[in-house]
Structures are given as C-alpha cells and as structure tokens.
Design an enzyme around this catalytic site. Structure first.
Site, PDB file in Angstrom:
ATOM      1  N   HIS A 113     -30.894  -7.053  36.124  1.00 23.76           N
ATOM      2  CA  HIS A 113     -29.799  -6.449  35.359  1.00 23.76           C
ATOM      3  C   HIS A 113     -29.296  -5.233  36.124  1.00 23.76           C
ATOM      4  O   HIS A 113     -30.088  -4.420  36.615  1.00 23.76           O
ATOM      5  CB  HIS A 113     -30.314  -6.043  33.964  1.00 23.76           C
ATOM      6  CG  HIS A 113     -29.243  -5.427  33.126  1.00 23.76           C
ATOM      7  ND1 HIS A 113     -28.239  -6.168  32.550  1.00 23.76           N
ATOM      8  CD2 HIS A 113     -28.993  -4.137  32.806  1.00 23.76           C
ATOM      9  CE1 HIS A 113     -27.428  -5.356  31.896  1.00 23.76           C
ATOM     10  NE2 HIS A 113     -27.859  -4.113  32.029  1.00 23.76           N
ATOM     11  N   ASP A 149     -31.619  -7.693  27.471  1.00 22.31           N
ATOM     12  CA  ASP A 149     -31.890  -6.835  28.629  1.00 22.31           C
ATOM     13  C   ASP A 149     -33.103  -5.921  28.397  1.00 22.31           C
ATOM     14  O   ASP A 149     -33.092  -4.734  28.748  1.00 22.31           O
ATOM     15  CB  ASP A 149     -30.642  -6.023  29.023  1.00 22.31           C
ATOM     16  CG  ASP A 149     -29.513  -6.934  29.477  1.00 22.31           C
ATOM     17  OD1 ASP A 149     -29.796  -7.963  30.106  1.00 22.31           O
ATOM     18  OD2 ASP A 149     -28.342  -6.627  29.184  1.00 22.31           O
TER      19      ASP A 149
HETATM   20  C1  GAR Z   1     -25.560  -9.156  39.422  1.00 21.64           C
HETATM   21  O1  GAR Z   1     -25.098  -7.845  39.576  1.00 21.64           O
HETATM   22  C2  GAR Z   1     -26.594  -9.209  38.305  1.00 21.64           C
HETATM   23  O2  GAR Z   1     -27.406  -8.078  38.231  1.00 21.64           O
HETATM   24  C3  GAR Z   1     -25.698  -9.299  37.103  1.00 21.64           C
HETATM   25  O3  GAR Z   1     -24.658 -10.162  37.471  1.00 21.64           O
HETATM   26  C4  GAR Z   1     -24.463 -10.071  38.879  1.00 21.64           C
HETATM   27  C5  GAR Z   1     -24.548 -11.463  39.440  1.00 21.64           C
HETATM   28  O4  GAR Z   1     -24.253 -11.496  40.786  1.00 21.64           O
HETATM   29  N1  GAR Z   1     -26.418  -9.777  35.959  1.00 21.64           N
HETATM   30  C6  GAR Z   1     -26.178  -9.387  34.720  1.00 21.64           C
HETATM   31  O5  GAR Z   1     -25.308  -8.607  34.442  1.00 21.64           O
HETATM   32  C7  GAR Z   1     -27.084 -10.006  33.682  1.00 21.64           C
HETATM   33  N2  GAR Z   1     -27.120  -9.208  32.497  1.00 21.64           N
HETATM   34  P1  GAR Z   1     -24.572 -12.793  41.659  1.00 21.64           P
HETATM   35  O6  GAR Z   1     -24.045 -13.995  40.874  1.00 21.64           O
HETATM   36  O7  GAR Z   1     -23.760 -12.554  42.917  1.00 21.64           O
HETATM   37  O8  GAR Z   1     -26.044 -12.845  41.879  1.00 21.64           O
END
Ligand code: GAR
Length: 221
Positions: A113, A149
């Site tokens: 997260h 979360d």
């Molecule tokens: C990342 O920043 C992850 O931490 C976030 O989404 C992005 C995905 O990037 N996750 C959340 O917000 C979950 N609550 P990615 O698809 O390039 O790995």
C-alpha cells in the site's frame, strides 16, 4: 528430483510494475520462488503483458460479471486453490476482498500500500501526504486482515517529500521503492522467516515490534 520452489499467485488490476519487480527478482535469482499464476480483474490491464512475456499463466476474472463480492472472490479462490500457493500477493489489486477470502488465506495473503500505514488507508495517499504537509511518505508491505489496508506491517519504505513534489512525482518516487521492498518481504516469507504466533508477526522467531524500515537504500531494523 528437484525440490519445488515456493509458489506465488499474484493479483493485479493495472500496470503491474510491482509484478514486474517480483518477476525480475526471480529472474535475477534474488528471490527463489515461482509465480504460478497472475489473476487480474481488468481485461485491458497492461500488467497482463508482463506476465504473458514471462510465460506465466494469466487469468482474467472480471468483477463486473459477478453479482456480489463473495462470488467474485470465490471465482478467484477456484483458480488459486488448485495451485496451492505459499503466498497470495496483492500487487496493485484494487478490489476490496470479502471476509471469507481473507480468512481462507490468513497469514499467506500480503499487500503493498502506498503510504506509511497506519496513515492514509484507501486512495489518493500521495496527495493526502502533500496536503497534510508531511515531511515524509512511503509504502508499506503488510499481511492482510479484515479492516481495509490493515494487518501486521513487515516493512516500510520511506521517502522525503520535496517542496517541488506533486502527487505524480511523489508517487513515482514511492513506486521505485515499492519495487525494492516487495520482493524483499516476499523473500522473507518464502524463506520461512516470517511466522505468526496467533496474530503477532515474528521475524526469525522474534516478535516484530515495529516494521523494518527501508530508507536511503538501506534496511534498518
Ligand atoms: C502501487 O503504488 C501500489 O502500492 C498501489 O497501486 C499501485 C500499483 O502499481 N496499491 C494500492 O493502492 C492498493 N491499496 P503497479 O500496478 O504498477 O504495481
């Protein structure tokens, strides 16, 4: 006979850069594991190209085709369980999971997260950190518990917030650190270094009183 590697199933919704970091860590022999499958709830997610390129089986489970959260989660469970993964990895998976799903994978369901939890659960974490004039921001890898979360945090990456930052520049810097800490935490799990004593998280058989901290390219314990 060669011993089976620890196995992962990775759930994504979007670009899959964290999935790529895990694939790369495996390719570079930094992580001894095998990704058995990737499940994605968005048919057009570009992250699916990353797993296809790495010859990992992709499954699209479109949440919009299910009447409720439980049946969507059940469809994922039916893919995951025959693979019997050591760890189910949420990597930018943007759906809230049902209590049954979370219970079913208790202590083997992990998430990343983009905030220094318990700060900024939910969405828009980067903008919130800027709006609140925080000096620092980051990301957390945590085991998943029922509250959104939440759950025991293994490791956090910390970055300073610059006066020139906007949500996009800050998100990009945090994401770069996410790619470091997620494979690290997964490795600790697959090596059996992270264990639970009821709901308390242990690292190397000692209670992890506070998350490990990744800062300035170093791991602080
Ligand atoms: C990342 O920043 C992850 O931490 C976030 O989404 C992005 C995905 O990037 N996750 C959340 O917000 C979950 N609550 P990615 O698809 O390039 O790995």
């Amino acid at each position: 006979m060669e011993k089976e590697k620890p196995s992962l199933v990775v759930l994504i919704s979007g670009g899959g850069s964290n999935l790529q970091a895990i694939i790369d860590a495996i390719t570079n022999n930094e992580l001894d594991a095998e990704i058995k499958a990737v499940i994605c709830n968005q048919a057009e997610a570009s992250g699916l190209d990353r797993s296809a390129k790495a010859n990992i089986q992709n499954h699209i489970v479109d949440h919009r085709l299910f009447p409720d959260r439980e049946s969507f989660d059940q469809a994922m469970t039916e893919i995951i369980d025959p693979l019997n993964p050591d760890l189910v990895v949420l990597a930018g998976f943007m759906r809230i999971l049902s209590d049954d799903f979370i219970d079913h994978y208790q202590h083997r369901l992990i998430n990343i997260h983009p905030s220094l939890l318990p700060k900024y659960k939910g969405l828009n974490t980067h903008q919130l950190a800027i709006d609140n004039d925080d000096a620092k921001h980051g990301a957390s890898v945590h085991y998943v518990s029922h509250e959104l979360d939440s759950g025991p945090v293994v490791i956090q990456a910390e970055v300073p917030i610059l006066t020139t930052d906007n949500a996009d520049t800050l998100a990009a810097r945090v994401l770069k650190e996410e790619h470091k800490i997620y494979p690290m935490a997964i490795k600790m799990h697959t090596e059996g270094r992270l264990t639970f004593d009821k709901d308390k998280l242990n690292l190397d058989n000692k209670l992890l009183c506070k998350p490990l901290l990744w800062k300035d390219g170093q791991l602080h314990t």
